[in-house]
Design a protein around this motif. Structure first.
Motif, PDB file in Angstrom:
ATOM      1  N   UNK A   1       2.760  -0.282 -14.134  1.00  0.00           N
ATOM      2  CA  UNK A   1       2.260  -0.819 -12.683  1.00  0.00           C
ATOM      3  C   UNK A   1       1.844   0.468 -11.950  1.00  0.00           C
ATOM      4  N   UNK A   2       0.627   0.386 -11.421  1.00  0.00           N
ATOM      5  CA  UNK A   2       0.232   1.001 -10.437  1.00  0.00           C
ATOM      6  C   UNK A   2       0.648   1.110  -8.734  1.00  0.00           C
ATOM      7  N   UNK A   3       0.889   2.323  -8.283  1.00  0.00           N
ATOM      8  CA  UNK A   3       1.456   2.226  -6.828  1.00  0.00           C
ATOM      9  C   UNK A   3       0.256   3.296  -5.841  1.00  0.00           C
ATOM     10  N   UNK A   4       0.349   2.703  -4.670  1.00  0.00           N
ATOM     11  CA  UNK A   4      -0.538   3.353  -3.826  1.00  0.00           C
ATOM     12  C   UNK A   4       0.356   3.368  -2.568  1.00  0.00           C
ATOM     13  N   UNK A   5      -0.014   4.065  -1.648  1.00  0.00           N
ATOM     14  CA  UNK A   5       0.858   4.348  -0.286  1.00  0.00           C
ATOM     15  C   UNK A   5       0.799   2.738   0.264  1.00  0.00           C
ATOM     16  N   UNK A   6      -0.313   2.056  -0.141  1.00  0.00           N
ATOM     17  CA  UNK A   6      -0.296   0.603   0.526  1.00  0.00           C
ATOM     18  C   UNK A   6       0.742  -0.257   0.180  1.00  0.00           C
ATOM     19  N   UNK A   7       1.498   0.057  -0.872  1.00  0.00           N
ATOM     20  CA  UNK A   7       2.573  -0.670  -1.451  1.00  0.00           C
ATOM     21  C   UNK A   7       3.951  -0.528  -0.548  1.00  0.00           C
ATOM     22  N   UNK A   8       3.761   0.539   0.238  1.00  0.00           N
ATOM     23  CA  UNK A   8       4.980   0.798   0.884  1.00  0.00           C
ATOM     24  C   UNK A   8       5.297   0.021   2.193  1.00  0.00           C
ATOM     25  N   UNK A   9       6.158  -0.781   2.369  1.00  0.00           N
ATOM     26  CA  UNK A   9       6.130  -1.621   3.791  1.00  0.00           C
ATOM     27  C   UNK A   9       6.544  -0.663   4.859  1.00  0.00           C
ATOM     28  N   UNK A  10       7.206   0.468   4.777  1.00  0.00           N
ATOM     29  CA  UNK A  10       7.840   1.033   5.789  1.00  0.00           C
ATOM     30  C   UNK A  10       6.646   2.286   6.418  1.00  0.00           C
ATOM     31  N   UNK A  11       5.536   2.363   5.753  1.00  0.00           N
ATOM     32  CA  UNK A  11       4.658   3.289   6.117  1.00  0.00           C
ATOM     33  C   UNK A  11       3.952   2.770   7.442  1.00  0.00           C
ATOM     34  N   UNK A  12       3.793   2.997   8.521  1.00  0.00           N
ATOM     35  CA  UNK A  12       3.064   2.539   9.595  1.00  0.00           C
ATOM     36  C   UNK A  12       1.475   2.974   9.369  1.00  0.00           C
TER      37      UNK A  12
END
Length: 432
Positions: free
Chosen positions: A182-193
Motif C-alpha cells: 500500500x502506497x502512502x503520501x502526505x495527502x493520506x494524513x487527515x491531520x496535516x493542514x
C-alpha cells in the motif's frame, strides 16, 4: 487517548481490510499517517487472533517501543489504555494485553544488528510487525517469518519510507512473501493542514530527489548521496577487532539542530602493503535532536549527558581518551564541557584545507569516502540502544548534493559532520 480521532479513507481501508494476505507493507512518505493506521490494524488483529505471542521489531528496542507502543499518542498502550501491563519473562520485555480473546503478549525487540536474531531463537509467534524494515538486518527479518510458521492466524505488517529501488528488502522480502503493498503520501494524513502541506512542498521542491521521495513517495535512485559507497556488509562489524591504540571523541553541537558526539577507537592490524594498517572504529554515538524530539535542551544539559557518555565509553572499552574534538563553532558547548572538567580541542572542520582542486569541506568528504571504500572506517555494532548507530545509519543514506549547484545540502549531516572531523584526525595521524 483522544476518542475523536479522524481517519482518512486510506487509513480506514487499511485498518478494516480482510486478512487475506499474510504480509501488509505500508510504504510511503514521512507524515503520511501510515504508522497510525498500523497501530489500529494491529490492535484489531490482536483483539481476535488465537495466538498468544507476537513481536514488534525495529532497529533497536527503544525504537520498537516508540514506534508501536507509544506511537506519539496513538500506539498500542493508548488504544488499550487500562487494559495492558508492561511485563518481562524469559523471552524479554512485552506489552501484556487483555483482549476479548484472552491475554496477548506483545514482545518488542531490536533487529538492526547481526546478532539480533538470537533474541527470538526458539520463540513461536503469531505475528510480527516491522518498523522501518529497511533498517533491519536481513537475518532478523527472515527469522521473524520462520518464527510464525506454526501460527494459527499468521500475519505480518511492515512500514517504511521509500528505500532505494535496489534495496535488498524489496527482492528478498516483499517479492517473496504473500505481500499486499500500500502506497502512502502526505495527502493520506487527515491531520496535516493545507497550509502545512504547502510549506512542506516548498521545502522539498528545492531538491528533485527529496520531492520524489518525501512528497510523491517514490523509490528513487539517490544519485546525489555523498556517502553512497558506505556498505552495510563491509563497513559494519559485530565487534571490535585488532589491537586498541587510541580512543578519542568528535562532536558537533546544536540546540534545535542535533548534537552528535561519537566515540572513536583506532586499532592496529597486520598490514597488507606495510607492517601495520590502522582502522577507525566508530564504536558508540550520543545523539539528540531538539527539532526531531520537540525537546530542546540547554547546552549545560548536553554537556552533562556527554560527560556521562564519555565516561561510559572509557569504562566499557577500558581506555582513556586522548582528545575530545568539538566543532569550533560550538563555543558554548565547549565552555560547558570545560566547566565539567572535560578538556576539548577545536575539531578540524576542513575550513582551510586544499587538496588539488578540492577545497574546504570537499577535502574532508573525499577523505571519508576513501576511508569507507578502503574499509579503514567501520561501525562496530553497539548493544547499548542509547548509544547505538541508528541515527548515523539514517543520515548516511540521506546526506546528498544539491542537483543544481553540486554542493552538499546542509541537512541530514549532523553525525556525518563530526564523523568527518574524526576521520580528519585519523587520516593525518595514521594514514599519511
Amino acid at each position: 487517548m483522544d476518542k475523536n480521532i479522524i481517519f482518512s479513507p486510506k487509513q480506514l481501508e487499511v485498518i478494516y481490510r480482510p486478512y487475506d494476505y499474510t504480509f501488509d507493507v505500508l510504504e510511503g512518505t514521512p507524515r503520511s499517517g501510515k504508522t497510525t493506521a498500523a497501530h489500529f490494524r494491529l490492535a484489531d488483529y490482536y483483539s481476535w487472533c488465537r495466538d498468544t505471542n507476537h513481536l514488534l521489531v525495529a532497529y533497536n528496542q527503544e525504537q520498537a517501543y516508540r514506534l508501536f507502543i507509544d506511537g506519539d499518542g496513538t500506539g498500542l498502550m493508548h488504544i488499550f489504555d487500562g487494559l495492558y501491563d508492561i511485563k518481562h519473562d524469559e523471552h524479554g520485555s512485552h506489552l501484556q494485553l487483555h483482549t476479548p480473546t484472552g491475554i496477548k503478549k506483545i514482545y518488542y525487540k531490536g533487529g538492526g544488528k547481526s546478532n539480533s536474531v538470537g533474541a527470538i531463537t526458539g520463540m513461536s509467534l503469531g505475528s510480527v510487525a516491522f518498523g522501518e524494515i529497511n533498517l533491519l538486518h536481513m537475518d532478523m527479518i527472515q527469522e521473524c517469518f520462520r518464527r510464525t510458521f506454526a501460527a494459527q492466524d499468521r500475519y505480518h505488517l511492515a512500514d517504511l519510507n521509500p528505500p532505494a529501488p535496489h534495496h535488498p528488502v524489496i527482492k528478498e522480502v516483499f517479492e517473496v512473501q504473500n505481500t499486499r503493498w500500500t502506497h502512502w503520501t502526505i495527502q493520506d494524513n487527515p491531520i496535516i493542514t493545507e497550509e502545512r502541506k504547502k510549506e512542506i512542498y516548498e521545502i522539498l521542491s528545492k531538491n528533485p530527489y527529496l520531492l520524489q521521495r518525501d512528497w510523491f513517495g517514490k523509490r528513487v535512485i539517490p544519485s546525489g548521496v555523498i556517502y553512497s559507497m558506505f556498505d552495510l556488509e563491509k563497513n559494519v562489524i559485530p565487534k571490535l577487532e585488532g589491537r586498541k591504540i587510541e580512543m578519542y571523541f568528535s562532536g558537533d553541537g546544536g540546540q534545535g539542530d542535533a548534537t552528535s558526539i561519537a566515540c572513536n577507537i583506532v586499532t592496529r592490524h597486520q598490514g597488507k602493503k606495510r607492517t601495520y594498517d590502522y582502522k577507525l572504529n566508530r564504536v558508540a554515538h550520543y545523539y539528540h535532536s531538539g527539532n526531531d524530539t520537540g525537546q530542546v535542551k540547554a547546552m549545560s544539559v548536553y554537556a552533562k549527558e556527554i560527560k556521562k557518555f564519555i565516561l561510559w565509553c572509557e569504562k566499557t572499552y577500558e581506555m582513556r581518551r586522548t582528545e575530545v574534538f568539538i566543532d569550533p563553532a560550538c563555543k558554548s558547548l565547549r565552555e560547558e564541557l570545560h566547566l565539567l572538567g572535560i578538556s576539548t580541542s577545536p575539531a578540524n572542520n576542513n575550513a582551510h584545507d586544499v587538496n588539488g582542486t578540492s577545497k574546504g569541506i570537499e577535502v574532508g568528504i573525499e577523505r571519508l569516502q576513501n576511508a569507507m571504500t578502503n574499509e579503514y572506517f567501520v561501525l562496530v555494532e553497539q548493544e547499548n540502544n542509547e548509544y547505538d548507530h541508528y541515527n548515523f545509519l539514517k543520515e548516511v543514506g540521506m546526506y546528498m548534493r544539491d542537483a543544481k549547484t553540486g554542493k552538499p545540502v546542509d541537512a541530514d549531516n549532523h553525525s556525518l559532520d563530526e564523523c568527518r572531523y574524526s576521520n580528519n584526525y585519523f587520516y593525518k595521524r595514521y594514514v599519511l
